[in-house]
Write a protein that holds these residues in place. Structure first.
Motif, PDB file in Angstrom:
ATOM      1  N   LEU A 192      12.937 -44.190  -5.766  1.00 53.75           N
ATOM      2  CA  LEU A 192      12.764 -42.746  -5.918  1.00 53.75           C
ATOM      3  C   LEU A 192      13.060 -42.029  -4.605  1.00 53.75           C
ATOM      4  O   LEU A 192      12.882 -42.598  -3.523  1.00 53.75           O
ATOM      5  N   PRO A 193      13.509 -40.777  -4.662  1.00 53.47           N
ATOM      6  CA  PRO A 193      13.753 -40.002  -3.440  1.00 53.47           C
ATOM      7  C   PRO A 193      12.507 -39.962  -2.560  1.00 53.47           C
ATOM      8  O   PRO A 193      11.392 -39.810  -3.051  1.00 53.47           O
ATOM      9  N   ASN A 194      12.707 -40.063  -1.260  1.00 52.17           N
ATOM     10  CA  ASN A 194      11.609 -40.221  -0.316  1.00 52.17           C
ATOM     11  C   ASN A 194      11.194 -38.881   0.293  1.00 52.17           C
ATOM     12  O   ASN A 194      11.977 -38.250   1.016  1.00 52.17           O
ATOM     13  N   TYR A 214       6.607 -32.904  -5.758  1.00 57.56           N
ATOM     14  CA  TYR A 214       7.957 -33.292  -5.372  1.00 57.56           C
ATOM     15  C   TYR A 214       8.317 -34.641  -5.988  1.00 57.56           C
ATOM     16  O   TYR A 214       9.413 -34.825  -6.541  1.00 57.56           O
ATOM     17  N   VAL A 215       7.390 -35.601  -5.907  1.00 57.89           N
ATOM     18  CA  VAL A 215       7.652 -36.937  -6.456  1.00 57.89           C
ATOM     19  C   VAL A 215       7.793 -36.878  -7.971  1.00 57.89           C
ATOM     20  O   VAL A 215       8.723 -37.440  -8.555  1.00 57.89           O
ATOM     21  N   GLN A 217       8.573 -34.409  -9.934  1.00 58.96           N
ATOM     22  CA  GLN A 217       9.644 -33.556 -10.463  1.00 58.96           C
ATOM     23  C   GLN A 217      11.030 -34.160 -10.290  1.00 58.96           C
ATOM     24  O   GLN A 217      12.022 -33.586 -10.753  1.00 58.96           O
ATOM     25  N   GLN A 218      11.101 -35.326  -9.680  1.00 55.80           N
ATOM     26  CA  GLN A 218      12.397 -35.989  -9.565  1.00 55.80           C
ATOM     27  C   GLN A 218      12.849 -36.469 -10.950  1.00 55.80           C
ATOM     28  O   GLN A 218      12.044 -36.973 -11.740  1.00 55.80           O
ATOM     29  N   PRO A 219      14.132 -36.312 -11.275  1.00 53.76           N
ATOM     30  CA  PRO A 219      14.618 -36.689 -12.617  1.00 53.76           C
ATOM     31  C   PRO A 219      14.289 -38.131 -13.000  1.00 53.76           C
ATOM     32  O   PRO A 219      13.973 -38.414 -14.159  1.00 53.76           O
ATOM     33  N   THR A 221      11.744 -39.948 -12.009  1.00 47.82           N
ATOM     34  CA  THR A 221      10.323 -40.292 -11.994  1.00 47.82           C
ATOM     35  C   THR A 221       9.721 -40.326 -13.389  1.00 47.82           C
ATOM     36  O   THR A 221       9.044 -41.287 -13.776  1.00 47.82           O
ATOM     37  N   ARG A 259       5.308 -41.722  -2.070  1.00 49.22           N
ATOM     38  CA  ARG A 259       5.646 -42.014  -3.468  1.00 49.22           C
ATOM     39  C   ARG A 259       4.619 -42.902  -4.154  1.00 49.22           C
ATOM     40  O   ARG A 259       4.157 -42.604  -5.267  1.00 49.22           O
TER      41      ARG A 259
END
Length: 294
Positions: A192-194, A214-215, A217-219, A221, A259
């Motif tokens: 996942l994006p950091n 933020y964590v 709302q990542q596509p 996740t 995360r």
């Protein structure tokens, strides 16, 4: 003061499974005492009544001599006349052939046959215990039972509707600090994006609402979380049915700060709707300045 104390006296033939029984009662939330001399029991009851905190006790008692038996018989008679103790006697039995086989397998000496024939000691103990066996409310013959089956039998007789014997630990961690050695299930969320690379999030953790959002709302996740959560809900009943009392789920990212913390928090709340859950964050407050990733 405690109004009613639930007491289970665990006794029976040596080698019939009293150790497994005691461990089972511990998992059921009983305060377990192994082989307390009967002469100490009156003081023990006084301490229990004064504390008011202990409501379930399991006493494991071996009857290895006639004098010892007489003391226990007197103790049980006295308890029957009290109004604060509800007593049940659980007697564990097994065939002579099975007990001989178990002692041969473990190479232990029978307590009543230290220098004589094993079978003679078993027969002597059986005669000694005949009266208390007749007095027992529950008798379980373990000749054909595995330890797991004996545990299930005890749970069936003594587990109340409100007793929770299966609990879950959800833990976040950082891979750079090592994988938890006590984890049963390990999930790596480093794909996942950091948030570490977002300047305003760098020194925060997944407990911060902005970082959490933020964590989540990542596509990637939501799709991952739904699949992971569904898998856990599918397998949890199996673990519980197999007699496992606890399960540790470890979720890891690089540093255990962003995360993994956010996802562990969400998972802990979701599983907590169905099971007792504790959520912890092993590495959340650790920092390694020489490592530029979280």
């Amino acid at each position: 003061m405690v109004d009613t104390l639930n007491l289970v006296v665990i006794t029976g033939m040596s080698g019939a499974g009293k150790t497994v029984a005691m461990q089972s009662f511990e998992d059921l939330g009983y305060f377990c005492v192994d082989n307390m001399p009967p002469s100490l029991l009156p003081k023990f009851w006084e301490l229990v009544k004064e504390s008011g905190k202990v409501t379930k006790i399991a006493l494991v008692i071996d009857l290895r001599s006639r004098a010892f038996y007489d003391q226990i018989d007197e103790m049980l008679s006295n308890l029957d006349n009290t109004n604060f103790v509800t007593t049940k006697i659980l007697f564990l039995d097994a065939s002579n052939e099975e007990l001989v086989s178990r002692y041969k397998e473990t190479r232990r000496a029978h307590p009543l046959a230290m220098e004589g024939r094993l079978l003679d000691g078993i027969v002597k103990e059986r005669n000694l215990l005949s009266e208390i066996k007749n007095r027992s409310q529950i008798v379980i013959n373990t000749s054909e039972l595995t330890p797991r089956q004996l545990r299930e039998e005890i749970f069936g007789n003594f587990k109340s509707a409100e007793t929770k014997t299966f609990h879950i630990e959800v833990m976040s961690f950082g891979f750079k600090y090592g994988v938890p050695i006590d984890a049963d299930i390990v999930m790596d969320v480093r794909f996942l994006p950091n948030p570490y690379y977002v300047p305003e999030f760098k020194k925060l953790t997944g407990l911060n609402q902005a970082v959490y959002d933020y964590v989540m709302q990542q596509p990637a996740t939501e799709d991952f979380y739904e699949r992971f959560s569904s898998m856990l809900h599918l397998i949890m009943p199996g673990y519980e049915k197999e007699g496992k009392t606890s399960l540790t789920i470890a979720i890891g990212c690089t540093g255990g700060q962003h995360r993994s913390v956010a996802l562990a928090e969400r998972l802990g709340k979701d599983l907590g709707q169905h099971y007792p859950v504790e959520t912890s964050h092993r590495d959340m407050n650790k920092r390694k300045e020489t490592v530029n990733r979280s």
